[in-house]
Design an enzyme around this catalytic site. Structure first.
Site, PDB file in Angstrom:
ATOM      1  N   GLY A 101       0.798  -1.224   0.000  1.00 51.36           N
ATOM      2  CA  GLY A 101       0.000   0.000   0.000  1.00 51.36           C
ATOM      3  C   GLY A 101       0.824   1.263   0.000  1.00 51.36           C
ATOM      4  N   SER A 102       0.429   2.205   0.815  1.00 55.51           N
ATOM      5  CA  SER A 102       0.945   3.575   0.746  1.00 55.51           C
ATOM      6  C   SER A 102       2.431   3.710   1.028  1.00 55.51           C
ATOM      7  CB  SER A 102       0.168   4.467   1.712  1.00 55.51           C
ATOM      8  OG  SER A 102      -1.200   4.429   1.388  1.00 55.51           O
ATOM      9  N   ALA A 103       3.043   2.700   1.640  1.00 55.56           N
ATOM     10  CA  ALA A 103       4.491   2.778   1.861  1.00 55.56           C
ATOM     11  C   ALA A 103       5.225   2.914   0.519  1.00 55.56           C
ATOM     12  CB  ALA A 103       4.975   1.543   2.610  1.00 55.56           C
ATOM     13  N   PHE A 104       4.575   2.420  -0.537  1.00 57.07           N
ATOM     14  CA  PHE A 104       5.188   2.488  -1.864  1.00 57.07           C
ATOM     15  C   PHE A 104       5.233   3.906  -2.406  1.00 57.07           C
ATOM     16  CE2 PHE A 104       6.370  -1.621  -3.210  1.00 57.07           C
ATOM     17  CZ  PHE A 104       6.814  -1.538  -4.520  1.00 57.07           C
ATOM     18  N   LYS A 105       4.433   4.807  -1.824  1.00 56.79           N
ATOM     19  CA  LYS A 105       4.417   6.190  -2.310  1.00 56.79           C
ATOM     20  C   LYS A 105       5.785   6.849  -2.128  1.00 56.79           C
ATOM     21  CE  LYS A 105      -0.496   6.639  -1.529  1.00 56.79           C
ATOM     22  NZ  LYS A 105      -1.547   6.881  -0.566  1.00 56.79           N
TER      23      LYS A 105
END
Lengths: 122, 578
Positions: B279-283
């Protein structure tokens, strides 16, 4: 002359043989002793390995934390709990009790003396 | 003159010849004996003096028993970075029976079952009545059981000295250290991948793990799992400069002494083998790629008021801001729409190349065999460019994510994760060996954004006063048949500290957490992962003796102007309404 030299040679051979035998036996004894020492060293090393493994097991962080929680929490509420100070200034002054005044002895008046009391002090 | 002197007696003739002959024979025999003596003396001198001086001390060739040779165990020790023992082989006795010498098999079987209650009477009776001359009863028995068997005094029973692998830390390092079998061969983890080295060497193998940090990580992750009633969890602490893994925990775990009894989910290493859509950790990566390739400023704006529609797909925000956001605001409010826009502008090819440079598109190289291959879209479509920008449609392991993120925050140099302690820590790698993935400017900007995400964004629960924690939350729905399951989440937080000069990365991931009263029913990364990372960091800093940073060293100050306060937002909205 020949006989003496022959006898000397035989004696010399015997002496040499004796020395050789003694040397051989003492080497054997030394090697046996060395072997025993090595066996003892190996046994001690095995024991040391077992003890150090047990020491590592007893010093697991989980166990130490549990012990610290139990022991340090137990002492928190007691008067004997360790107090951490930063310097000598924080050590409180000792409370020295005042020397009590000695009460003068009360002299009994003759009217208080009864025959049973054994008489007045003189 | 002596009347017996030779001069007086001169024997001649036959008798004289015989005497001469006898004299000659005597001389010969004497000479022979003298010769033998000389040989014996020479040999004695050779053996005792000459060879004794030449041969090494202590090598006795005459008396040597099997105990005489240097005690060498079949497997070397494994220790952590501070020398704490993680694995060691100890001598144990293994019990066997010679059935040919057994007089009363039933009595013997009964006695053995009394000593070893886990053995069945029927099995033991069968073994003692076997036609073989050597049958194992039980291997690696305890010293207590050893003395009980000796007390039985049965001549048909005997012991064979074997070695057993002991793991003093128990389940704490089970996944990474691994286990070895009864015959001393490695079955998993470091035990398997370094099997030959451990078998041949006497020197202990030093790992980069620190059992103290391992314990801290496990303690906090276990507590979070209990509090949120989760299915599993994983955590990793990594040195961002050299990739050394200081702690790695995967729960549930197992006791390496009872490897055969462990279930599949216990032995599964979620840190390196499991791959998840994080999820958002990839941002972190899509934003870094955007800053690196687009060479844009922090003031870049993104209109996230409406979801992005792409065919049948709709990309929306979890907490819609419903306004135009700056780049830092997209990051700290974790806007899926903003990140997808960044990916769209970059293009699929550039984004893929960036992920490839970070090592996210292939299995990482790691010292253990339990390493999972990432799941990447194949073929890569335009929709994948949008979805992978906010961490969906691509699954990587926690180890891979942490490694890639560390490579960005450490100044932009690619690091490889390692479990082996660097034997020359003072020697720095030459610059020509380093691979740069992002520029120092991009790295600095990402550090600022990560710090802002904690001080003003969704990662606030991870902050530790004085230690400039930066990081990114991650909340992803788990894939299920026909799409994603809203009720099953992977909640995570990737933290770094101290943010002015990051040294450590801490990543925690929780599988299927359920919200509770304290979290107001939420089970997102900000409520689950972030507080856990905060607790880990606050315990770590006292262990490492790190001093608290001065407030003036906070690196986020220059970005604050790009982030609107609540009052500013309310003022804008009320102005827009009028």
């Amino acid at each position: 002359m020949f006989r003496i030299s022959g006898v000397m040679m035989v004696l010399f051979a015997f002496v040499l043989g004796g020395i050789l035998f003694w040397t051989s036996q003492s080497v054997q004894r030394s090697e046996e002793k060395l072997s025993n020492i090595k066996t003892d060293i190996a046994a001690e090393r095995d024991t040391e390995r077992v003890f150090s493994t047990e020491w590592s097991y007893l010093n697991r962080p989980e166990r130490l934390e549990k012990l610290a929680d139990e022991i340090l929490t137990k002492n928190e509420d007691t008067e004997s709990a360790p107090v951490v100070i930063d310097g000598m200034d924080e050590i409180p002054e000792p409370i020295i009790p005042a020397i009590p005044k000695v009460k003068p002895a009360r002299y009994m008046v003759p009217s208080e003396i009864s025959p049973a009391s054994g008489g007045a002090n003189e | 003159m002596n009347k017996f002197s030779r001069r007086r007696f001169q024997i001649s003739g036959q008798k004289g010849t015989a005497i001469d002959m006898a004299r000659g024979r005597l001389v010969l025999v004497s000479a022979f004996f003298v010769f033998c003596c000389i040989i014996v003396v020479a040999r004695a001198a050779d053996v005792s003096i000459i060879q004794g001086a030449l041969s090494p001390v202590g090598e006795g060739k005459v008396y040597s028993s099997k105990n005489d040779k240097q005690a060498k165990f079949s497997r070397a020790d494994i220790v952590d970075r501070n020398g704490v023992l993680l694995a060691r082989s100890l001598k144990t006795a293994s019990l066997y029976v010679d059935p040919a010498l057994v007089k009363e098999p039933k009595k013997l079987a009964k006695d053995l079952v009394k000593v070893f209650p886990d053995l069945s009477y029927g099995d033991v009776l069968q073994k003692v009545q076997s036609k073989k001359r050597f049958v194992w009863i039980k291997r690696n028995i305890t010293p207590e059981d050893h003395s009980k068997i000796l007390y039985l005094g049965n001549p048909s029973l005997d012991f064979k000295e074997e070695e057993r692998r002991i793991y003093p830390q128990g389940s704490l390092t089970a996944h990474m250290v691994g286990v070895s079998g009864v015959d001393g061969q490695g079955l998993s983890g470091i035990e398997k991948s370094f099997d030959n080295l451990l078998s041949d060497s006497d020197e202990p193998l030093k790992l980069s793990l620190d059992v103290r940090m391992q314990h801290i990580l496990k303690r906090e992750i276990s507590a979070t799992m209990r509090n949120f009633n989760a299915k599993g969890a994983a955590g990793i602490v990594m040195d961002v400069e050299n990739g050394e893994v200081l702690a790695s925990v995967s729960l549930p775990d197992f006791d390496p002494h009872f490897y055969g009894e462990a279930k599949g989910n216990q032995t599964f290493n979620r840190v390196s083998l499991g791959v998840y859509e994080l999820g958002s950790a990839f941002k972190l990566f899509s934003t870094a790629a955007f800053l690196e390739y687009e060479k844009t400023s922090m003031g870049e704006r993104f209109d996230v008021r409406e979801p992005i529609k792409y065919g049948r797909f709709k990309i929306r925000d979890y907490h819609p801001e419903k306004r135009i956001l700056t780049l830092p605001e997209v990051f700290i409010h974790s806007s899926n729409i903003g990140s997808a826009m960044m990916g769209q502008r970059l293009g699929g090819e550039k984004l893929q190349d960036f992920y490839k440079d970070l090592g996210l598109m292939s299995a990482p190289s790691f010292e253990i065999g339990e390493v999972g291959k990432p799941i990447i879209p194949n073929p890569w479509r335009d929709i994948n460019t949008l979805t992978t920008s906010f961490g969906h449609g691509i699954a990587v392991s926690p180890l891979q994510l942490t490694k890639a993120a560390a490579s960005i925050v450490n100044g932009g140099i690619l690091v490889n994760p390692t479990l082996i302690l660097d034997s020359n820590p003072g020697v720095k790698r030459e610059k020509k060996d380093s691979i740069r993935v992002v520029s120092e400017k991009t790295s600095h900007r990402m550090k600022q954004l990560l710090r802002l995400a904690v001080s003003q964004g969704t990662g606030g629960n991870a902050d530790v006063e004085g230690y400039l924690v930066g990081g990114k939350t991650g909340t992803a729905e788990k894939p299920s048949a026909g799409g994603y399951n809203r009720n099953k989440l992977i909640s995570s937080f990737l933290g770094f500290f101290p943010m002015n000069q990051p040294k450590y990365a801490v990543f925690i991931m929780v599988d299927e957490p359920k919200g509770n009263k304290k979290s107001y029913g939420y089970a997102t990364g900000g409520w689950v992962g972030a507080p856990t990372v905060g607790k880990v960091i606050s315990s770590m800093v006292s262990l490492l003796g790190l001093p608290a940073a001065d407030g003036d060293t906070d690196i986020e100050h220059s970005l604050v102007r790009y982030v609107k306060t609540k009052q500013q937002i309310q003022k804008e909205r009320s102005y827009a309404n009028h």
